[in-house]
Scaffold this motif. Structure first.
Motif, PDB file in Angstrom:
ATOM      1  N   LEU A  92      -7.751  -3.187  -1.542  1.00 36.08           N
ATOM      2  CA  LEU A  92      -8.224  -4.309  -2.359  1.00 36.08           C
ATOM      3  C   LEU A  92      -9.224  -3.853  -3.426  1.00 36.08           C
ATOM      4  O   LEU A  92      -9.882  -4.671  -4.062  1.00 36.08           O
ATOM      5  CB  LEU A  92      -8.833  -5.397  -1.470  1.00 36.08           C
ATOM      6  N   GLY A  93      -9.348  -2.539  -3.585  1.00 30.89           N
ATOM      7  CA  GLY A  93     -10.067  -1.998  -4.728  1.00 30.89           C
ATOM      8  C   GLY A  93     -11.584  -2.022  -4.657  1.00 30.89           C
ATOM      9  O   GLY A  93     -12.261  -1.710  -5.639  1.00 30.89           O
ATOM     10  N   GLU A 149      -1.727   2.030  -5.315  1.00 29.96           N
ATOM     11  CA  GLU A 149      -1.552   1.187  -4.119  1.00 29.96           C
ATOM     12  C   GLU A 149      -0.051   0.959  -3.954  1.00 29.96           C
ATOM     13  O   GLU A 149       0.608   0.440  -4.845  1.00 29.96           O
ATOM     14  CB  GLU A 149      -2.298  -0.147  -4.275  1.00 29.96           C
ATOM     15  N   ARG A 150       0.448   1.351  -2.778  1.00 31.79           N
ATOM     16  CA  ARG A 150       1.902   1.328  -2.619  1.00 31.79           C
ATOM     17  C   ARG A 150       2.433   0.008  -2.059  1.00 31.79           C
ATOM     18  O   ARG A 150       3.615  -0.264  -2.142  1.00 31.79           O
ATOM     19  CB  ARG A 150       2.346   2.489  -1.736  1.00 31.79           C
ATOM     20  N   ASP A 165      -8.801   6.670   1.571  1.00 31.11           N
ATOM     21  CA  ASP A 165      -9.281   5.776   2.627  1.00 31.11           C
ATOM     22  C   ASP A 165      -8.045   5.229   3.331  1.00 31.11           C
ATOM     23  O   ASP A 165      -7.675   4.067   3.155  1.00 31.11           O
ATOM     24  CB  ASP A 165     -10.117   4.642   2.008  1.00 31.11           C
ATOM     25  N   ASP A 186     -13.728  -0.044  -3.131  1.00 32.99           N
ATOM     26  CA  ASP A 186     -14.347   1.268  -3.327  1.00 32.99           C
ATOM     27  C   ASP A 186     -14.166   1.736  -4.771  1.00 32.99           C
ATOM     28  O   ASP A 186     -15.099   2.246  -5.391  1.00 32.99           O
ATOM     29  CB  ASP A 186     -13.736   2.286  -2.335  1.00 32.99           C
ATOM     30  N   ASP A 207       3.484   4.894  -4.636  1.00 32.05           N
ATOM     31  CA  ASP A 207       3.020   5.872  -3.656  1.00 32.05           C
ATOM     32  C   ASP A 207       2.269   6.995  -4.380  1.00 32.05           C
ATOM     33  O   ASP A 207       2.777   7.573  -5.350  1.00 32.05           O
ATOM     34  CB  ASP A 207       4.252   6.430  -2.920  1.00 32.05           C
ATOM     35  N   ALA A 208       1.086   7.306  -3.877  1.00 32.14           N
ATOM     36  CA  ALA A 208       0.271   8.329  -4.553  1.00 32.14           C
ATOM     37  C   ALA A 208       0.796   9.746  -4.306  1.00 32.14           C
ATOM     38  O   ALA A 208       0.539  10.632  -5.122  1.00 32.14           O
ATOM     39  CB  ALA A 208      -1.169   8.232  -4.063  1.00 32.14           C
ATOM     40  N   GLU A 254      -1.092   5.064   8.040  1.00 35.78           N
ATOM     41  CA  GLU A 254      -0.569   6.253   7.363  1.00 35.78           C
ATOM     42  C   GLU A 254       0.203   7.138   8.354  1.00 35.78           C
ATOM     43  O   GLU A 254      -0.361   7.596   9.333  1.00 35.78           O
ATOM     44  CB  GLU A 254      -1.751   7.017   6.756  1.00 35.78           C
ATOM     45  N   ALA A 275      -6.336   7.250  -4.150  1.00 35.62           N
ATOM     46  CA  ALA A 275      -4.914   7.302  -3.776  1.00 35.62           C
ATOM     47  C   ALA A 275      -4.535   6.225  -2.765  1.00 35.62           C
ATOM     48  O   ALA A 275      -3.360   6.054  -2.473  1.00 35.62           O
ATOM     49  CB  ALA A 275      -4.590   8.684  -3.212  1.00 35.62           C
ATOM     50  N   THR A 276      -5.514   5.513  -2.228  1.00 33.30           N
ATOM     51  CA  THR A 276      -5.232   4.456  -1.244  1.00 33.30           C
ATOM     52  C   THR A 276      -6.044   3.213  -1.643  1.00 33.30           C
ATOM     53  O   THR A 276      -7.004   2.843  -0.980  1.00 33.30           O
ATOM     54  CB  THR A 276      -5.635   4.924   0.179  1.00 33.30           C
TER      55      THR A 276
HETATM   56  C1  LIG Z   1      -7.863   0.939   4.222  1.00 33.23           C
HETATM   57  S1  LIG Z   1      -6.980   0.436   2.794  1.00 33.23           S
HETATM   58  C2  LIG Z   1      -8.017   0.980   1.481  1.00 33.23           C
HETATM   59  C3  LIG Z   1      -9.172   0.064   1.216  1.00 33.23           C
HETATM   60  C4  LIG Z   1      -9.890   0.396  -0.071  1.00 33.23           C
HETATM   61  N1  LIG Z   1     -10.612   1.650   0.008  1.00 33.23           N
HETATM   62  C5  LIG Z   1     -10.806  -0.710  -0.525  1.00 33.23           C
HETATM   63  O1  LIG Z   1     -11.966  -0.409  -0.864  1.00 33.23           O
HETATM   64  O2  LIG Z   1     -10.367  -1.885  -0.582  1.00 33.23           O
HETATM   65  C6  LIG Z   1      -5.670   1.600   2.668  1.00 33.23           C
HETATM   66  C7  LIG Z   1      -4.663   1.232   1.590  1.00 33.23           C
HETATM   67  O3  LIG Z   1      -4.000   2.429   1.176  1.00 33.23           O
HETATM   68  C8  LIG Z   1      -2.661   2.120   0.872  1.00 33.23           C
HETATM   69  N2  LIG Z   1      -1.933   3.405   0.971  1.00 33.23           N
HETATM   70  C9  LIG Z   1      -1.791   4.192   2.066  1.00 33.23           C
HETATM   71  N3  LIG Z   1      -1.105   5.310   1.764  1.00 33.23           N
HETATM   72  C10 LIG Z   1      -0.815   5.242   0.441  1.00 33.23           C
HETATM   73  C11 LIG Z   1      -0.117   6.091  -0.466  1.00 33.23           C
HETATM   74  N4  LIG Z   1       0.441   7.241  -0.046  1.00 33.23           N
HETATM   75  N5  LIG Z   1      -0.025   5.718  -1.761  1.00 33.23           N
HETATM   76  C12 LIG Z   1      -0.567   4.533  -2.190  1.00 33.23           C
HETATM   77  N6  LIG Z   1      -1.216   3.673  -1.376  1.00 33.23           N
HETATM   78  C13 LIG Z   1      -1.348   4.015  -0.070  1.00 33.23           C
HETATM   79  C14 LIG Z   1      -2.277   1.078   1.915  1.00 33.23           C
HETATM   80  O4  LIG Z   1      -1.175   0.301   1.477  1.00 33.23           O
HETATM   81  C15 LIG Z   1      -3.565   0.272   2.040  1.00 33.23           C
HETATM   82  O5  LIG Z   1      -3.564  -0.834   1.170  1.00 33.23           O
END
Ligand SMILES: C[S@@+](CC[C@H](N)C(=O)[O-])C[C@H]1O[C@@H](n2cnc3c(N)ncnc32)[C@H](O)[C@@H]1O
Length: 289
Positions: free
Chosen positions: A120-121, A138-139, A202, A123, A173-174, A228, A116-117
């Protein structure tokens, strides 16, 4: 100049690396609602943009790169590349990753996972490399564009093409998406078409992780993505959807997200994965608000 926080659209300019990328730069700028500069931007473009905090989204035949023009410590660019370097190394060893162990639990079957977050993908890619189906949300539009670009290139590469088949990226938005899934699922019952085994979270946290590379990327991400503001909504929506578990990545010493205690945690040197076991039992304890 300090004052009202600029929106990301005011802080990013799209540039092409050369004449051959101008059309594509124009298309990307229009799609993301960003301004663009017609002058081609060579590697010297980093010193051309001097305005504080200005980010350049450079378009070239090698893909999209995000550059913080005025900060020599962040030299280099953030670009999503799943085919070489550290990401490729981690992908090959994915079964050893704490993330994969936290998400899989003791199960051996293929899982339907929602990340849901997405960020850069990194994970998500590891989870897909471990054989799972991953839907990413990814929002932040620029981060989503960098990720989509990395996935497109990985889909063309013989070592990563099959992994990309397991990944679906949605820009948005997730939270509303998870709520909608929960409603559909309520109609279908457990194990229906829309069922989700694991939701992975994450969220951006203010604390720093170590590693210089992660630091550079995180700093750039933090300029774009917001911390967040309502992690309760994210965690609650996740708990209502996940049939098996919700996994939350946290800095190793951080408090639990929303102070809700997980079923258990797996800790590494710098990060920790808090696992909330799902299923009806835990859903009965979550109010959907
Ligand atoms: C710490 S980063 C995640 C890194 C990711 N786990 C990786 O491996 O690259 C957090 C991301 O979550 C996105 N994000 C936060 N809340 C969100 C939501 N409700 N819906 C979609 N994306 C969200 C943010 O825009 C940010 O790009």
């Amino acid at each position: 100049m300090k004052g009202k926080k600029q929106s990301f659209k005011e802080r990013i300019v799209v540039k092409a690396s050369g004449d051959d990328a101008i059309e594509q730069a124009q298309e990307i700028a229009a799609r993301l609602g960003l301004s663009w500069e017609p002058a081609p931007c060579s590697s010297a473009c980093m010193s051309e943009a001097t305005e504080q905090d200005l980010l350049v989204l450079r378009v070239s035949s090698n893909g999209l790169e995000l550059i913080k023009a005025d900060d020599p410590k962040l030299s280099g660019a953030v670009r999503v590349d799943f085919t070489t370097g550290r990401t490729a190394f981690r992908r090959k060893q994915q079964k050893k990753e704490l993330l994969v162990r936290a998400v899989e639990g003791k199960g051996k079957t293929q899982l339907k996972i929602i990340d849901a977050t997405g960020g850069l993908g990194r994970d998500s890619f590891l989870l897909a490399a471990a054989g799972h189906q991953v839907r990413i949300f990814e929002r932040q539009p620029v981060i989503a564009a960098l990720l989509a670009d990395g996935l497109e290139r990985a889909a063309e590469h013989p070592e990563t093409a099959a992994i990309c088949q397991q990944i679906l990226l949605t820009m948005g938005d997730a939270v509303p998406a998870l709520k909608a899934m929960q409603e559909i699922r309520a109609g279908e019952g457990e194990g229906g078409k829309e069922s989700v085994d694991v939701v992975y979270l994450d969220p951006m946290f203010p604390e720093r992780r170590k590693s210089a590379l992660v630091k550079k990327e995180l700093q750039l991400l933090q300029l774009l993505a917001e911390i967040e503001q309502s992690p309760e909504q994210l965690l609650t929506a996740a708990l209502l959807v996940a049939e098996q578990r919700v996994v939350v990545k946290r800095p190793v010493k951080a408090s639990f997200l929303t102070e809700r205690s997980p079923s258990y945690s797996l800790s590494g040197k710098t990060v920790r994965f808090d696992v909330y076991l799902g299923g009806l039992l835990s859903r009965n304890r979550v109010s959907s608000g």
